[in-house]
Structure formats: C-alpha cells, structure tokens
Write a protein that holds these residues in place. Structure first.
Motif, PDB file in Angstrom:
ATOM      1  N   MET A   9      22.636  -7.462  24.547  1.00 37.94           N
ATOM      2  CA  MET A   9      23.257  -7.526  23.225  1.00 37.94           C
ATOM      3  C   MET A   9      24.089  -8.796  23.101  1.00 37.94           C
ATOM      4  O   MET A   9      24.880  -9.127  23.999  1.00 37.94           O
ATOM      5  CB  MET A   9      24.156  -6.312  22.995  1.00 37.94           C
ATOM      6  N   CYS A  10      23.931  -9.514  22.011  1.00 34.45           N
ATOM      7  CA  CYS A  10      24.724 -10.714  21.780  1.00 34.45           C
ATOM      8  C   CYS A  10      26.197 -10.347  21.661  1.00 34.45           C
ATOM      9  O   CYS A  10      26.566  -9.464  20.881  1.00 34.45           O
ATOM     10  CB  CYS A  10      24.284 -11.404  20.494  1.00 34.45           C
ATOM     11  N   GLU A  11      27.039 -11.031  22.436  1.00 35.28           N
ATOM     12  CA  GLU A  11      28.473 -10.741  22.369  1.00 35.28           C
ATOM     13  C   GLU A  11      29.071 -11.273  21.065  1.00 35.28           C
ATOM     14  O   GLU A  11      29.896 -10.605  20.435  1.00 35.28           O
ATOM     15  CB  GLU A  11      29.182 -11.354  23.575  1.00 35.28           C
ATOM     16  N   GLU A  12      28.636 -12.457  20.657  1.00 38.65           N
ATOM     17  CA  GLU A  12      29.088 -13.032  19.392  1.00 38.65           C
ATOM     18  C   GLU A  12      27.878 -13.628  18.680  1.00 38.65           C
ATOM     19  O   GLU A  12      27.596 -14.821  18.786  1.00 38.65           O
ATOM     20  CB  GLU A  12      30.153 -14.110  19.639  1.00 38.65           C
ATOM     21  N   PRO A  13      27.118 -12.803  17.937  1.00 36.66           N
ATOM     22  CA  PRO A  13      25.915 -13.311  17.268  1.00 36.66           C
ATOM     23  C   PRO A  13      26.247 -14.361  16.216  1.00 36.66           C
ATOM     24  O   PRO A  13      27.333 -14.357  15.616  1.00 36.66           O
ATOM     25  CB  PRO A  13      25.320 -12.050  16.625  1.00 36.66           C
ATOM     26  N   ASP A  14      25.311 -15.266  16.008  1.00 37.21           N
ATOM     27  CA  ASP A  14      25.459 -16.288  14.980  1.00 37.21           C
ATOM     28  C   ASP A  14      25.635 -15.618  13.620  1.00 37.21           C
ATOM     29  O   ASP A  14      24.883 -14.702  13.277  1.00 37.21           O
ATOM     30  CB  ASP A  14      24.208 -17.178  14.972  1.00 37.21           C
ATOM     31  N   PRO A  15      26.627 -16.020  12.825  1.00 32.87           N
ATOM     32  CA  PRO A  15      26.887 -15.331  11.561  1.00 32.87           C
ATOM     33  C   PRO A  15      25.774 -15.467  10.536  1.00 32.87           C
ATOM     34  O   PRO A  15      25.688 -14.656   9.603  1.00 32.87           O
ATOM     35  CB  PRO A  15      28.172 -15.999  11.055  1.00 32.87           C
ATOM     36  N   ILE A  16      24.897 -16.452  10.712  1.00 33.64           N
ATOM     37  CA  ILE A  16      23.824 -16.664   9.736  1.00 33.64           C
ATOM     38  C   ILE A  16      22.560 -15.906  10.126  1.00 33.64           C
ATOM     39  O   ILE A  16      22.041 -15.084   9.361  1.00 33.64           O
ATOM     40  CB  ILE A  16      23.537 -18.171   9.567  1.00 33.64           C
ATOM     41  N   ASN A  17      22.041 -16.178  11.328  1.00 26.82           N
ATOM     42  CA  ASN A  17      20.781 -15.536  11.721  1.00 26.82           C
ATOM     43  C   ASN A  17      20.987 -14.256  12.531  1.00 26.82           C
ATOM     44  O   ASN A  17      20.022 -13.606  12.925  1.00 26.82           O
ATOM     45  CB  ASN A  17      19.879 -16.504  12.494  1.00 26.82           C
ATOM     46  N   LYS A  18      22.235 -13.883  12.789  1.00 26.25           N
ATOM     47  CA  LYS A  18      22.582 -12.616  13.425  1.00 26.25           C
ATOM     48  C   LYS A  18      21.955 -12.447  14.816  1.00 26.25           C
ATOM     49  O   LYS A  18      21.595 -11.345  15.221  1.00 26.25           O
ATOM     50  CB  LYS A  18      22.162 -11.436  12.543  1.00 26.25           C
ATOM     51  N   THR A  19      21.815 -13.537  15.550  1.00 29.22           N
ATOM     52  CA  THR A  19      21.278 -13.453  16.903  1.00 29.22           C
ATOM     53  C   THR A  19      21.972 -14.472  17.786  1.00 29.22           C
ATOM     54  O   THR A  19      22.969 -15.086  17.383  1.00 29.22           O
ATOM     55  CB  THR A  19      19.750 -13.647  16.901  1.00 29.22           C
ATOM     56  N   CYS A  20      21.469 -14.665  19.010  1.00 24.12           N
ATOM     57  CA  CYS A  20      22.037 -15.624  19.942  1.00 24.12           C
ATOM     58  C   CYS A  20      20.967 -15.990  20.958  1.00 24.12           C
ATOM     59  O   CYS A  20      19.831 -15.518  20.879  1.00 24.12           O
ATOM     60  CB  CYS A  20      23.272 -15.041  20.644  1.00 24.12           C
ATOM     61  N   ASP A  21      21.345 -16.813  21.915  1.00 22.13           N
ATOM     62  CA  ASP A  21      20.424 -17.163  23.000  1.00 22.13           C
ATOM     63  C   ASP A  21      20.443 -16.035  24.025  1.00 22.13           C
ATOM     64  O   ASP A  21      21.302 -15.977  24.906  1.00 22.13           O
ATOM     65  CB  ASP A  21      20.841 -18.487  23.638  1.00 22.13           C
ATOM     66  N   ILE A  22      19.471 -15.123  23.899  1.00 24.68           N
ATOM     67  CA  ILE A  22      19.419 -13.947  24.766  1.00 24.68           C
ATOM     68  C   ILE A  22      19.279 -14.349  26.232  1.00 24.68           C
ATOM     69  O   ILE A  22      19.716 -13.625  27.140  1.00 24.68           O
ATOM     70  CB  ILE A  22      18.255 -13.029  24.347  1.00 24.68           C
ATOM     71  N   ALA A  23      18.674 -15.495  26.500  1.00 21.70           N
ATOM     72  CA  ALA A  23      18.437 -15.936  27.880  1.00 21.70           C
ATOM     73  C   ALA A  23      19.707 -16.437  28.560  1.00 21.70           C
ATOM     74  O   ALA A  23      19.716 -16.635  29.778  1.00 21.70           O
ATOM     75  CB  ALA A  23      17.365 -17.025  27.906  1.00 21.70           C
ATOM     76  N   ASP A  24      20.773 -16.642  27.801  1.00 23.90           N
ATOM     77  CA  ASP A  24      22.021 -17.151  28.371  1.00 23.90           C
ATOM     78  C   ASP A  24      22.914 -15.972  28.745  1.00 23.90           C
ATOM     79  O   ASP A  24      23.450 -15.281  27.878  1.00 23.90           O
ATOM     80  CB  ASP A  24      22.729 -18.032  27.349  1.00 23.90           C
ATOM     81  N   PRO A  25      23.106 -15.703  30.054  1.00 25.56           N
ATOM     82  CA  PRO A  25      23.900 -14.537  30.468  1.00 25.56           C
ATOM     83  C   PRO A  25      25.347 -14.594  30.022  1.00 25.56           C
ATOM     84  O   PRO A  25      26.026 -13.567  29.986  1.00 25.56           O
ATOM     85  CB  PRO A  25      23.779 -14.552  31.992  1.00 25.56           C
ATOM     86  N   LYS A  26      25.840 -15.782  29.657  1.00 22.59           N
ATOM     87  CA  LYS A  26      27.214 -15.903  29.198  1.00 22.59           C
ATOM     88  C   LYS A  26      27.388 -15.429  27.757  1.00 22.59           C
ATOM     89  O   LYS A  26      28.516 -15.264  27.291  1.00 22.59           O
ATOM     90  CB  LYS A  26      27.689 -17.353  29.329  1.00 22.59           C
ATOM     91  N   LYS A  27      26.268 -15.211  27.069  1.00 20.44           N
ATOM     92  CA  LYS A  27      26.349 -14.860  25.654  1.00 20.44           C
ATOM     93  C   LYS A  27      25.920 -13.433  25.359  1.00 20.44           C
ATOM     94  O   LYS A  27      25.876 -13.030  24.186  1.00 20.44           O
ATOM     95  CB  LYS A  27      25.491 -15.830  24.832  1.00 20.44           C
ATOM     96  N   VAL A  28      25.591 -12.673  26.396  1.00 22.28           N
ATOM     97  CA  VAL A  28      25.067 -11.326  26.162  1.00 22.28           C
ATOM     98  C   VAL A  28      25.789 -10.287  27.016  1.00 22.28           C
ATOM     99  O   VAL A  28      26.413 -10.607  28.021  1.00 22.28           O
ATOM    100  CB  VAL A  28      23.550 -11.252  26.453  1.00 22.28           C
ATOM    101  N   ILE A  29      25.698  -9.038  26.575  1.00 24.83           N
ATOM    102  CA  ILE A  29      26.222  -7.892  27.315  1.00 24.83           C
ATOM    103  C   ILE A  29      25.050  -6.981  27.650  1.00 24.83           C
ATOM    104  O   ILE A  29      24.315  -6.568  26.748  1.00 24.83           O
ATOM    105  CB  ILE A  29      27.257  -7.121  26.473  1.00 24.83           C
ATOM    106  N   PRO A  30      24.820  -6.674  28.925  1.00 22.26           N
ATOM    107  CA  PRO A  30      23.722  -5.772  29.281  1.00 22.26           C
ATOM    108  C   PRO A  30      23.998  -4.337  28.809  1.00 22.26           C
ATOM    109  O   PRO A  30      25.122  -3.854  28.885  1.00 22.26           O
ATOM    110  CB  PRO A  30      23.673  -5.846  30.807  1.00 22.26           C
ATOM    111  N   ILE A  31      22.968  -3.676  28.336  1.00 20.76           N
ATOM    112  CA  ILE A  31      23.048  -2.280  27.915  1.00 20.76           C
ATOM    113  C   ILE A  31      21.905  -1.522  28.578  1.00 20.76           C
ATOM    114  O   ILE A  31      20.769  -1.994  28.592  1.00 20.76           O
ATOM    115  CB  ILE A  31      22.905  -2.134  26.382  1.00 20.76           C
ATOM    116  N   ALA A  32      22.187  -0.347  29.113  1.00 22.05           N
ATOM    117  CA  ALA A  32      21.145   0.524  29.657  1.00 22.05           C
ATOM    118  C   ALA A  32      21.089   1.798  28.826  1.00 22.05           C
ATOM    119  O   ALA A  32      22.086   2.508  28.707  1.00 22.05           O
ATOM    120  CB  ALA A  32      21.425   0.863  31.116  1.00 22.05           C
ATOM    121  N   VAL A  33      19.937   2.060  28.217  1.00 18.74           N
ATOM    122  CA  VAL A  33      19.717   3.288  27.462  1.00 18.74           C
ATOM    123  C   VAL A  33      18.907   4.233  28.342  1.00 18.74           C
ATOM    124  O   VAL A  33      17.837   3.871  28.824  1.00 18.74           O
ATOM    125  CB  VAL A  33      18.978   3.008  26.140  1.00 18.74           C
ATOM    126  N   ASP A  34      19.410   5.441  28.549  1.00 22.72           N
ATOM    127  CA  ASP A  34      18.888   6.321  29.596  1.00 22.72           C
ATOM    128  C   ASP A  34      18.312   7.621  29.020  1.00 22.72           C
ATOM    129  O   ASP A  34      18.966   8.659  29.059  1.00 22.72           O
ATOM    130  CB  ASP A  34      20.023   6.625  30.577  1.00 22.72           C
TER     131      ASP A  34
END
Length: 296
Positions: free
Chosen positions: A260-285
């Motif tokens: 999950m993007c920690e701070e998604p871009d306000p325009i396109n509502k996404t981020c660089d998913i490949a950059d571990p500094k910009k995402v939070i891992p989520i596990a759905v079980d």
C-alpha cells in the motif's frame, strides 16, 4: 516509519474480527528462496530440475519444476504456487475474489466479496469483466453466478472460500494505491487467522499446499483489470485427486501479500510500488479448502 506490516484477518458478518499491526525489521522486504535447503529439505535434482521433497515432508512432487532464479516462500509454508503444474487441468468454474480498501460507502476498512461462475475453455475468455462489476456493485447482472443454498450468489467477506472442483481463481483489488507484492503475491501458512498453535493436546494446523499452482500477476480473464491469477487442481492433503480421494476435506490458510502506498500521489492516487520506502506491506489472511461436499 517504513517497515510496518499490516495483517488483516478474517471478516465475519461485516466486522473485522481479527486485525493486528506488526512491526518488523528490514526482513519484511526479504526475498525468500523457492526451496529452503535447511531443516531436511532436498534441493532439486540437478539433471531433471525436479524438486523431490520440501522441508521435512516426505511426499514426492513429480511435476514440480524448480529454478534457482525463482523466489517463493519458505518450505515450512507450503509450495510456492507459481512453481508447479499439478497435472490435467479442465475447470468447469472460475472464482473471483474482489477486495476494496477504504470503501467510502462502508464503515469497514476492507470490503471483500467473492462468487463462482461457469468457466470458458480458456482463461482469456472467462468473463471477468462482468464478474468484477457484479461484485463491485454487490448485485446486478449476475453473469451466471453459481448460487449457494444459504449464502446466495455473492458470498460476503471471506465466508466459504471452498472448492468442490478444479477452478481458475482471479483476485482483484479495486484500489489504485494498493497492489500485489510482485515477489510473493501469495503464500500458504501453517496457521489460520483463528488457529491456536498452543492448543493441547494437539494444535490446529492447516494443510500444506499440494493443490494450488500457476500463480501469476497480470491481466484477468477478458478484462483490462490486472491482479492475481492462480489455479486450483482440487487435490487432497496428499496431493491426490480430491474427486476420487477417501480424504474428507483440506484446509488452507492463504496470505495475499499486498503493498500500500504510504503517501499516494494526489493526482494519480498511486506511487512507485517497487520502492520499499514508499509502501507498507499488508497481509490479507482468508481461510480456504477443498472438499467433495462443497459446491461448486
């Protein structure tokens, strides 16, 4: 703080009944090898590439081809589902799991619905366009959805993710700022969301994965949507055909690994998913299983 990991548990009757936030070190982003050669695991045969044994489990996996370049899950969590072909695959149904995080029309943190549909001859022809819209709207054109005698055509949350036959499975996350982890989009674990590994005299434990394979990320069926695809070959706990098995049911704990993007871009509502500094891992079980009494 970028090394946070969210674990989302089973949803029941519209209430999130099991959720926790776990804090990990950098190992959250560690890439695990397809086979762990420690603790009794046997590496693939050098001449055939066939993995003979996983972990301390003596079962043989004749159709499991391994590659040193593959990155999967620890052997204690079952086979990496993108490594194996489990024989003849001729599904009559396909299954779609729909997830939406932060749905503005719901108080739930995660809305999940799923349904089963008649399959086409090819996965490229499965009408996933119609199926996703049916689940997104929670009704409307049902695309031939198979009706459960108690739960109806749409099964809410993760209730009754069970299989009575071979099936293709499509998992779609309806968010622009959340995507599957490209390294390990799904894993199988020993314990379900409500299992007690300290239960005496014997703990509840899930079966190792000998049934699911062919996992890949990309386009889903005939749609332009992208997500996770995998196949259920409907095997029992020993890897034999469940349709002719004397075993009752299998029970699995699946983790869908998302970023999950920690701070998604306000325009396109996404981020660089490949950059571990910009995402939070989520596990759905969610929990799942195979069984002859199950439908479809």
């Amino acid at each position: 703080m970028n090394n946070r990991n969210f674990v989302v548990g089973t949803l029941t009757a519209g209430i999130l009944v099991s959720a926790s936030i776990l804090i990990f070190a950098d190992r959250v982003f560690q890439k695990f090898p397809g086979i762990n050669t420690d603790a009794g695991a046997i590496a693939p045969d050098a001449s055939t590439g066939v993995g003979r044994n996983f972990g301390n489990n003596p079962r043989s996996y004749i159709n499991c081809l391994e590659s040193e370049e593959r990155e999967g899950v620890p052997d204690t969590q079952g086979r990496d589902p993108n490594l194996c072909s489990n024989g003849k695959f001729a599904p009559k149904y396909f299954h779609v799991i729909y997830m939406k995080f932060g749905d503005p029309v719901s108080v739930a943190k995660l809305n999940a619905r799923h349904a089963y549909f008649p399959a086409s001859k090819s996965k490229d022809d499965d009408d996933v366009v119609c199926a996703i819209e049916f689940l997104r709207r929670n009704g409307g054109e049902d695309c031939g959805a198979i009706e459960h005698p108690r739960l109806g055509k749409i099964r809410s949350h993760f209730d009754e993710i069970y299989y009575g036959s071979q099936q293709r499975v499509y998992v779609f996350v309806d968010n622009t700022d959340i995507a599957f982890n490209p390294t390990t989009p799904m894993v199988f674990t020993d314990w379900g969301a409500h299992d007690d590994q300290f239960r005496m005299p014997r703990p509840i434990k899930r079966h190792p994965n000998l049934s699911f394979g062919g996992a890949e990320l990309g386009g889903l069926g005939n749609s332009s949507h992208e997500g996770l695809y995998y196949e259920n070959y409907f095997k029992d706990e020993d890897g034999n055909d469940m349709a002719s098995s004397n075993k009752g049911e299998t029970s699995y704990s699946i983790n869908f690994n998302l970023l999950m993007c920690e701070e998604p871009d306000p325009i396109n509502k996404t981020c660089d998913i490949a950059d571990p500094k910009k995402v939070i891992p989520i596990a759905v079980d969610p929990d799942s299983g195979n069984g002859r009494p199950r439908r479809p």
